[in-house]
Design a protein around this motif. Structure first.
Motif, PDB file in Angstrom:
ATOM      1  N   HIS A  83      29.259  27.776  57.442  1.00 30.72           N
ATOM      2  CA  HIS A  83      28.314  27.956  56.335  1.00 30.72           C
ATOM      3  C   HIS A  83      29.104  28.014  55.035  1.00 30.72           C
ATOM      4  N   GLN A  84      28.718  27.184  54.092  1.00 28.47           N
ATOM      5  CA  GLN A  84      29.508  27.039  52.863  1.00 28.47           C
ATOM      6  C   GLN A  84      28.800  27.509  51.597  1.00 28.47           C
ATOM      7  N   GLN A  85      27.646  28.179  51.714  1.00 28.45           N
ATOM      8  CA  GLN A  85      26.972  28.604  50.497  1.00 28.45           C
ATOM      9  C   GLN A  85      27.852  29.599  49.731  1.00 28.45           C
ATOM     10  N   PRO A  86      27.725  29.601  48.396  1.00 25.41           N
ATOM     11  CA  PRO A  86      28.522  30.507  47.576  1.00 25.41           C
ATOM     12  C   PRO A  86      28.251  31.964  47.946  1.00 25.41           C
ATOM     13  N   VAL A  87      29.314  32.777  47.920  1.00 24.16           N
ATOM     14  CA  VAL A  87      29.206  34.199  48.216  1.00 24.16           C
ATOM     15  C   VAL A  87      29.739  34.979  47.027  1.00 24.16           C
ATOM     16  N   LEU A  88      28.948  35.949  46.589  1.00 25.51           N
ATOM     17  CA  LEU A  88      29.360  36.876  45.544  1.00 25.51           C
ATOM     18  C   LEU A  88      29.460  38.246  46.193  1.00 25.51           C
ATOM     19  N   ILE A  89      30.547  38.944  45.940  1.00 28.48           N
ATOM     20  CA  ILE A  89      30.755  40.277  46.491  1.00 28.48           C
ATOM     21  C   ILE A  89      30.563  41.294  45.369  1.00 28.48           C
ATOM     22  N   MET A  90      29.822  42.362  45.656  1.00 27.33           N
ATOM     23  CA  MET A  90      29.620  43.430  44.686  1.00 27.33           C
ATOM     24  C   MET A  90      30.085  44.748  45.303  1.00 27.33           C
ATOM     25  N   THR A  91      30.554  45.647  44.455  1.00 32.36           N
ATOM     26  CA  THR A  91      31.041  46.922  44.975  1.00 32.36           C
ATOM     27  C   THR A  91      31.067  48.000  43.909  1.00 32.36           C
ATOM     28  N   SER A  92      30.936  49.228  44.367  1.00 31.27           N
ATOM     29  CA  SER A  92      31.139  50.397  43.507  1.00 31.27           C
ATOM     30  C   SER A  92      32.590  50.828  43.544  1.00 31.27           C
ATOM     31  N   ALA A 107      35.557  49.052  43.092  1.00 28.89           N
ATOM     32  CA  ALA A 107      36.378  47.923  42.641  1.00 28.89           C
ATOM     33  C   ALA A 107      37.832  48.334  42.495  1.00 28.89           C
ATOM     34  N   ASP A 108      38.696  47.547  43.088  1.00 25.19           N
ATOM     35  CA  ASP A 108      40.127  47.693  42.871  1.00 25.19           C
ATOM     36  C   ASP A 108      40.751  46.312  43.030  1.00 25.19           C
ATOM     37  N   ALA A 109      41.951  46.166  42.515  1.00 30.78           N
ATOM     38  CA  ALA A 109      42.601  44.850  42.501  1.00 30.78           C
ATOM     39  C   ALA A 109      42.804  44.307  43.901  1.00 30.78           C
ATOM     40  N   GLU A 110      43.139  45.156  44.857  1.00 30.99           N
ATOM     41  CA  GLU A 110      43.371  44.712  46.227  1.00 30.99           C
ATOM     42  C   GLU A 110      42.096  44.156  46.861  1.00 30.99           C
ATOM     43  N   ALA A 111      40.980  44.862  46.678  1.00 32.60           N
ATOM     44  CA  ALA A 111      39.708  44.398  47.227  1.00 32.60           C
ATOM     45  C   ALA A 111      39.273  43.097  46.564  1.00 32.60           C
ATOM     46  N   GLU A 112      39.464  43.013  45.248  1.00 35.42           N
ATOM     47  CA  GLU A 112      39.085  41.793  44.526  1.00 35.42           C
ATOM     48  C   GLU A 112      39.913  40.600  45.005  1.00 35.42           C
ATOM     49  N   THR A 113      41.207  40.812  45.155  1.00 39.13           N
ATOM     50  CA  THR A 113      42.083  39.741  45.633  1.00 39.13           C
ATOM     51  C   THR A 113      41.673  39.287  47.029  1.00 39.13           C
ATOM     52  N   ALA A 114      41.392  40.239  47.914  1.00 41.36           N
ATOM     53  CA  ALA A 114      40.986  39.901  49.282  1.00 41.36           C
ATOM     54  C   ALA A 114      39.680  39.116  49.281  1.00 41.36           C
ATOM     55  N   ALA A 115      38.734  39.531  48.448  1.00 42.36           N
ATOM     56  CA  ALA A 115      37.450  38.831  48.387  1.00 42.36           C
ATOM     57  C   ALA A 115      37.615  37.404  47.882  1.00 42.36           C
ATOM     58  N   LEU A 116      38.357  37.240  46.809  1.00 39.26           N
ATOM     59  CA  LEU A 116      38.523  35.908  46.230  1.00 39.26           C
ATOM     60  C   LEU A 116      39.356  34.999  47.139  1.00 39.26           C
ATOM     61  N   LYS A 117      40.395  35.539  47.762  1.00 40.86           N
ATOM     62  CA  LYS A 117      41.183  34.745  48.708  1.00 40.86           C
ATOM     63  C   LYS A 117      40.367  34.383  49.937  1.00 40.86           C
ATOM     64  N   GLY A 118      39.408  35.250  50.288  1.00 38.72           N
ATOM     65  CA  GLY A 118      38.551  34.995  51.442  1.00 38.72           C
ATOM     66  C   GLY A 118      37.465  33.971  51.171  1.00 38.72           C
ATOM     67  N   GLY A 119      37.325  33.570  49.919  1.00 39.47           N
ATOM     68  CA  GLY A 119      36.352  32.527  49.591  1.00 39.47           C
ATOM     69  C   GLY A 119      35.194  32.974  48.727  1.00 39.47           C
ATOM     70  N   ALA A 120      35.145  34.249  48.344  1.00 35.86           N
ATOM     71  CA  ALA A 120      34.082  34.688  47.436  1.00 35.86           C
ATOM     72  C   ALA A 120      34.286  34.026  46.079  1.00 35.86           C
ATOM     73  N   LEU A 121      33.193  33.662  45.440  1.00 38.64           N
ATOM     74  CA  LEU A 121      33.296  33.015  44.129  1.00 38.64           C
ATOM     75  C   LEU A 121      33.280  34.007  42.980  1.00 38.64           C
TER      76      LEU A 121
END
Length: 121
Positions: free
Chosen positions: A77-86, A88-102
């Motif tokens: 499944h290739q639909q765009p994914v946006l991750i939201m969180t309360s 937020a830290d650089a490590e989580a953001e990096t993991a999300a973006l490297k994992g394919g979140a837009l």
């Protein structure tokens, strides 16, 4: 996300009030919001079949937003994914973006940024 039919965004979050608030916001913009209380709920109800975009919380009981992203990509499944969180830290953001979140969005959500991000997709 252009075209004649209304686009559908899957809203996945364990916070009912947030799900409904985001759904209302999207619908005022002409975007259909489908709500799911967990990643497992989204998968079991096959939300990936109708979602043009996925907006998922990062931390939820059970499967996290990052784990959901991995499952979606592994299933093709290739639909765009946006991750939201309360949380937020650089490590989580990096993991999300490297994992394919837009996008990686911090809560409380900035409604203008959210709508802009969805429209860009």
């Amino acid at each position: 996300m252009s075209g004649s039919r209304a686009k559908t965004v899957a809203i996945i979050d364990d916070d009912r009030n947030l799900r409904l608030a985001v759904q209302d916001l999207l619908e005022t913009e002409g975007i259909v919001g489908e709500v799911y209380e967990s990643a497992e709920d989204f998968i079991s109800r096959e939300g990936y079949r109708t979602a043009d975009c996925v907006l998922s919380d990062l931390r939820m009981p059970g499967m996290s937003g990052l784990e959901l992203l991995k499952v979606l990509r592994a299933q093709g499944h290739q639909q765009p994914v946006l991750i939201m969180t309360s949380y937020a830290d650089a490590e989580a953001e990096t993991a999300a973006l490297k994992g394919g979140a837009l996008e990686f969005l911090s809560k409380p959500l900035n409604s203008n940024r959210l709508i802009s991000s969805i429209r860009r997709l």
